[in-house]
Design a protein around this motif. Structure first.
Motif, PDB file in Angstrom:
ATOM      1  N   ASP A  61       8.238 -23.849 -20.418  1.00 37.07           N
ATOM      2  CA  ASP A  61       7.812 -24.963 -19.846  1.00 37.07           C
ATOM      3  C   ASP A  61       8.384 -25.268 -18.385  1.00 37.07           C
ATOM      4  O   ASP A  61       9.054 -26.438 -18.102  1.00 37.07           O
ATOM      5  CB  ASP A  61       8.706 -26.191 -20.745  1.00 37.07           C
ATOM      6  CG  ASP A  61       7.739 -27.469 -20.548  1.00 37.07           C
ATOM      7  OD1 ASP A  61       6.683 -27.357 -19.970  1.00 37.07           O
ATOM      8  OD2 ASP A  61       8.356 -28.524 -20.992  1.00 37.07           O
ATOM      9  N   LEU A  62       8.329 -24.034 -17.706  1.00 35.70           N
ATOM     10  CA  LEU A  62       8.618 -24.186 -16.260  1.00 35.70           C
ATOM     11  C   LEU A  62       7.428 -24.242 -15.238  1.00 35.70           C
ATOM     12  O   LEU A  62       6.448 -24.201 -16.088  1.00 35.70           O
ATOM     13  CB  LEU A  62       9.318 -22.949 -15.971  1.00 35.70           C
ATOM     14  CG  LEU A  62      10.585 -22.495 -16.466  1.00 35.70           C
ATOM     15  CD1 LEU A  62      11.142 -21.218 -16.075  1.00 35.70           C
ATOM     16  CD2 LEU A  62      11.839 -23.595 -16.404  1.00 35.70           C
ATOM     17  N   ALA A  63       7.472 -24.644 -14.261  1.00 33.79           N
ATOM     18  CA  ALA A  63       6.248 -24.505 -13.309  1.00 33.79           C
ATOM     19  C   ALA A  63       6.619 -23.310 -12.420  1.00 33.79           C
ATOM     20  O   ALA A  63       7.514 -23.018 -11.858  1.00 33.79           O
ATOM     21  CB  ALA A  63       6.245 -25.830 -12.441  1.00 33.79           C
ATOM     22  N   VAL A  64       5.375 -22.729 -11.929  1.00 37.22           N
ATOM     23  CA  VAL A  64       5.386 -21.681 -11.052  1.00 37.22           C
ATOM     24  C   VAL A  64       4.970 -22.084  -9.731  1.00 37.22           C
ATOM     25  O   VAL A  64       3.996 -22.738  -9.501  1.00 37.22           O
ATOM     26  CB  VAL A  64       4.526 -20.478 -11.490  1.00 37.22           C
ATOM     27  CG1 VAL A  64       4.452 -19.224 -10.428  1.00 37.22           C
ATOM     28  CG2 VAL A  64       4.936 -19.826 -12.876  1.00 37.22           C
ATOM     29  N   ARG A  65       5.792 -21.771  -8.662  1.00 36.98           N
ATOM     30  CA  ARG A  65       5.463 -22.017  -7.273  1.00 36.98           C
ATOM     31  C   ARG A  65       5.195 -20.717  -6.580  1.00 36.98           C
ATOM     32  O   ARG A  65       6.074 -19.973  -6.766  1.00 36.98           O
ATOM     33  CB  ARG A  65       6.649 -22.814  -6.504  1.00 36.98           C
ATOM     34  CG  ARG A  65       6.645 -24.112  -6.976  1.00 36.98           C
ATOM     35  CD  ARG A  65       5.530 -25.025  -6.780  1.00 36.98           C
ATOM     36  NE  ARG A  65       5.443 -26.435  -7.547  1.00 36.98           N
ATOM     37  CZ  ARG A  65       6.374 -27.435  -6.983  1.00 36.98           C
ATOM     38  NH1 ARG A  65       6.965 -27.238  -5.739  1.00 36.98           N
ATOM     39  NH2 ARG A  65       6.616 -28.708  -7.652  1.00 36.98           N
ATOM     40  N   HIS A  66       4.210 -20.758  -5.753  1.00 29.48           N
ATOM     41  CA  HIS A  66       3.691 -19.224  -5.146  1.00 29.48           C
ATOM     42  C   HIS A  66       4.195 -19.604  -3.657  1.00 29.48           C
ATOM     43  O   HIS A  66       3.456 -20.378  -3.009  1.00 29.48           O
ATOM     44  CB  HIS A  66       2.134 -19.104  -5.382  1.00 29.48           C
ATOM     45  CG  HIS A  66       2.003 -18.637  -6.862  1.00 29.48           C
ATOM     46  ND1 HIS A  66       1.112 -19.559  -7.421  1.00 29.48           N
ATOM     47  CD2 HIS A  66       2.163 -17.575  -7.492  1.00 29.48           C
ATOM     48  CE1 HIS A  66       1.036 -18.738  -8.557  1.00 29.48           C
ATOM     49  NE2 HIS A  66       1.599 -17.362  -8.622  1.00 29.48           N
ATOM     50  N   VAL A  67       4.985 -18.958  -3.112  1.00 27.13           N
ATOM     51  CA  VAL A  67       5.481 -19.093  -1.882  1.00 27.13           C
ATOM     52  C   VAL A  67       5.574 -17.523  -1.191  1.00 27.13           C
ATOM     53  O   VAL A  67       6.075 -16.883  -1.720  1.00 27.13           O
ATOM     54  CB  VAL A  67       6.879 -19.543  -1.657  1.00 27.13           C
ATOM     55  CG1 VAL A  67       7.486 -19.790  -0.377  1.00 27.13           C
ATOM     56  CG2 VAL A  67       6.868 -21.093  -2.463  1.00 27.13           C
ATOM     57  N   ARG A  68       4.906 -17.474  -0.130  1.00 28.51           N
ATOM     58  CA  ARG A  68       4.964 -16.378   0.779  1.00 28.51           C
ATOM     59  C   ARG A  68       6.489 -15.791   1.118  1.00 28.51           C
ATOM     60  O   ARG A  68       7.466 -16.794   1.684  1.00 28.51           O
ATOM     61  CB  ARG A  68       4.310 -16.225   2.107  1.00 28.51           C
ATOM     62  CG  ARG A  68       2.551 -16.561   1.886  1.00 28.51           C
ATOM     63  CD  ARG A  68       2.185 -15.184   1.261  1.00 28.51           C
ATOM     64  NE  ARG A  68       2.424 -13.881   2.155  1.00 28.51           N
ATOM     65  CZ  ARG A  68       2.157 -12.752   1.650  1.00 28.51           C
ATOM     66  NH1 ARG A  68       1.724 -12.526   0.417  1.00 28.51           N
ATOM     67  NH2 ARG A  68       2.562 -11.769   2.393  1.00 28.51           N
ATOM     68  N   PRO A  69       6.852 -14.551   1.293  1.00 26.10           N
ATOM     69  CA  PRO A  69       8.264 -14.465   1.492  1.00 26.10           C
ATOM     70  C   PRO A  69       8.804 -14.997   2.786  1.00 26.10           C
ATOM     71  O   PRO A  69       9.856 -15.625   2.893  1.00 26.10           O
ATOM     72  CB  PRO A  69       8.239 -12.769   1.565  1.00 26.10           C
ATOM     73  CG  PRO A  69       7.114 -12.096   0.705  1.00 26.10           C
ATOM     74  CD  PRO A  69       6.200 -13.468   0.649  1.00 26.10           C
ATOM     75  N   GLY A  70       7.882 -15.093   3.836  1.00 28.75           N
ATOM     76  CA  GLY A  70       8.286 -15.683   5.092  1.00 28.75           C
ATOM     77  C   GLY A  70       8.608 -17.085   4.946  1.00 28.75           C
ATOM     78  O   GLY A  70       9.628 -17.491   5.482  1.00 28.75           O
ATOM     79  N   ASP A  71       8.154 -17.794   4.000  1.00 28.13           N
ATOM     80  CA  ASP A  71       8.263 -19.053   3.818  1.00 28.13           C
ATOM     81  C   ASP A  71       9.593 -19.356   2.976  1.00 28.13           C
ATOM     82  O   ASP A  71       9.705 -20.559   2.426  1.00 28.13           O
ATOM     83  CB  ASP A  71       6.995 -19.929   3.259  1.00 28.13           C
ATOM     84  CG  ASP A  71       5.826 -19.786   4.399  1.00 28.13           C
ATOM     85  OD1 ASP A  71       6.168 -19.329   5.494  1.00 28.13           O
ATOM     86  OD2 ASP A  71       4.662 -19.481   4.027  1.00 28.13           O
TER      87      ASP A  71
END
Lengths: 409, 409
Positions: A138-148
């Motif tokens: 029951d987690l949320a996934v966030r997609h974040v580029r390595p640079g950010d």
């Protein structure tokens, strides 16, 4: 360019290491980041495993031939290549299974944090398993580029359980700074999980020194352990006593031979063992790893950068005029051990290149990938690849989009 | 007894199959239910995999040598031994991982039912993973002996999601009736999951005919696929479209080479693929399975019962007077392919037996286990085992409790 290649090869103090691999003659193999070639030590080792340990030793070889301890022993050998002190690395299962274990265990170590952060450009299995673990917990996934990632963590990091990244982008070959990203995770109170598939054996790593929490990686790319070689899992020692794994198989039990009714995890990394490991594949990996015996990974990295840097110069001279665009950073510190060129006919060119003895691969839709394992690659190999690619690009007598895709990882 | 053994062996129409195995001379091997011996076909097959497919074919062997399809192809070969039509059985990973997948997927197929029922005498990993899946899915585990299962299901079956059993008790060798128990599960609307580790390759199975829902099993016991050989997972075709697996690795994706952002399961059993399979171990298993080519499993079963029946008669004559108590049912229909004798010094006797060339094993605290693979075992072997055990029992000059336990499964 020929003279430059010859001079660089003449200065190569690691050139003798090529003899540790059984490469086909007349092939330039630049796909060791998908499947490493056969190390010379493997056939005899595997013969011994099959014809002596299995055939003659039979069940007794679990003890007498050290099969039982192999996941831990081979794990420690991999550990030396990633900067892990003994007792923190285990081998067995596939990278996907190890990732599931690592992601789930990491989430369990930070039970009050609702976010799992990963790279939108991460290899698919990493993303699929992150999604699966997130659903499960029951987690949320966030997609974040390595640079950010540092900025994201500065803003929302107190809600992040684990960040899951690769130091090398498997498509572009870009190298990210593990130290900066690991520190950013820790500053936010999150755990850092690294997928080292495209880094282990290719460049020096220091998981202990950087304070990495968990890491996984495969055995069949730069480690050259053979097709589908067992993967590895590293868990920093400070987490061992609280580590809960999602698949409590009997071999990870504190007393596996007592056949107890309920599961009590073994002390240390052994608790991450699951079922009976595939011994033939695992001992082939162990033999393969002897190709690294006595090799200074810093020197290997220097040679790797020389090879990829030289290839980028070849590309500038021979290939960019023909419509190839390097997407791998020219800056050495931002480059893994591969060079990727963009071209609209990447698939057709990869197939045509193989037909003229240069084995590279492609990633849809338009990336031609040249993996460089400095243990067995010469500057002359890189020049051969560049010139044959130029010849194909000039003549344009290849099928631009052949029908059969090859398996990839 | 010698004449009886000689007569039974003279009538054995399967005796030639022993040549399909490379057994050490002067060893009676009765531990094939822990680790099968080396099939004669394996060394050459593995040489080809390593020295030709890997060394020469390199990455191209994923397609050209059929590596990519191997989990499905070898799965179908195992399927023939368990009564599964093609397209329902897959090989790869360990039994523990396959069990986790099967238990979790079964629970997902019966989402409104809160109970998972298993055998309190089940092999530990089955129990540990049942507990783990139950925790994960907020189910309760009920432990019910196989003999009590029909009554339990008649009373509480409408709350049961899945029953998870083995047809053969790994300690006593008792065989349970898969048909009765599967039907009882279905009558209650539950799913039947069978662990076939001690049955596959040992006796005829008919998972399709019985309507079994899911099954798992290992490759290294009666299938003789080598130490830690990949396991198998069977899922009946009727469940494929709704099957959700807990580890969605990239090789189970509908289009794995598209490297898509999100997971879309492949059609059919291929969706149960996880990560890259250990090809060396998997193709060793494939070669090992050729030992079953042309073998009628019904005849193999007849021979197995003849061997275990003869051994029980030998035990009655030679061993019960010395304090050995057979715990395996004498009734053929209730006997798997092993005989277990109870003796207070089981550990010491197993070690002493190995020293005189009879390899059996023990299960704590007092069970001596004799696994019988009828592909390579003779009645004379059984008599040799019984007489050497009698000699040890008479002299009592063995260490009753030697210190080193061997690995077991």
């Amino acid at each position: 360019m020929h003279e430059q290649a010859a001079r660089l090869d003449a200065d190569d103090t690691l050139a003798d290491l090529r003899a540790r691999f059984l490469l086909p003659p007349d092939v330039v193999y630049l796909d060791g980041n998908s499947l490493g070639p056969l190390p010379a030590a493997v056939p005899a080792a595997l013969d011994d495993v099959v014809r002596r340990q299995w055939a003659t030793g039979l069940i007794g070889s679990w003890n007498a031939a050290g099969w039982w301890e192999a996941p831990l022993r081979v794990g420690d050998t991999v550990g030396r290549l990633i900067g892990a002190a003994p007792g923190q690395t285990i081998t067995g299962d596939s990278t996907s299974v190890q990732l599931f274990t690592a992601l789930d265990a990491a989430a369990a170590l930070r039970p009050d944090r609702p976010l799992l952060v990963t790279d939108p450009g991460h290899f698919p299995t990493d993303r699929y398993l992150a999604d699966a673990v997130a659903r499960r917990r029951d987690l949320a996934v966030r997609h974040v580029r390595p640079g950010d990632l540092p900025d994201f963590l500065a803003a929302e990091g107190d809600r992040v359980a684990v960040v899951s990244y690769s130091p090398v982008d498997y498509r572009t070959g870009e190298l990210y700074d593990m130290r900066t990203l690991t520190r950013a995770a820790h500053d936010a109170g999150a755990l850092a999980l690294w997928d080292l598939c495209h880094a282990a054996g290719a460049l020096p790593l220091d998981v202990d020194g950087l304070g990495v929490d968990l890491a996984v990686g495969c055995g069949y790319k730069f480690l050259s352990g053979g097709p589908g070689a067992p993967a590895f899992l590293y868990v920093a020692r400070r987490h061992h006593t609280t580590l809960e794994t999602p698949l409590p198989g009997w071999t990870g039990h504190a007393d596996p031979f007592a056949l107890a009714d309920s599961y009590t995890p073994a002390p240390g990394i052994a608790r991450a063992r699951i079922g009976t490991p595939p011994i033939l594949s695992l001992l082939a990996l162990e033999a393969a790893l002897t190709a690294f015996d006595g090799v200074d990974l810093a020197r290997l990295r220097t040679k790797s950068l020389s090879l990829t840097g030289f290839f980028l110069r070849c590309a500038d001279a021979l290939l960019t005029p023909l419509g190839f665009t390097p997407v791998t950073p020219a800056e050495p510190g931002r480059r893994g051990s591969q060079v990727t060129l963009r071209h609209a006919h990447a698939r057709g060119l990869a197939v045509a290149l193989a037909e003229v003895g240069v084995i590279a691969d492609m990633r849809a839709p338009d990336l031609l990938r040249f993996g460089v394992n400095a243990l067995y690659t010469s500057h002359r190999d890189m020049l051969t690849a560049a010139t044959r690619l130029r010849d194909l690009g000039e003549k344009a007598d290849y099928d631009p989009a052949p029908p059969t895709p090859g398996p990839v990882t």
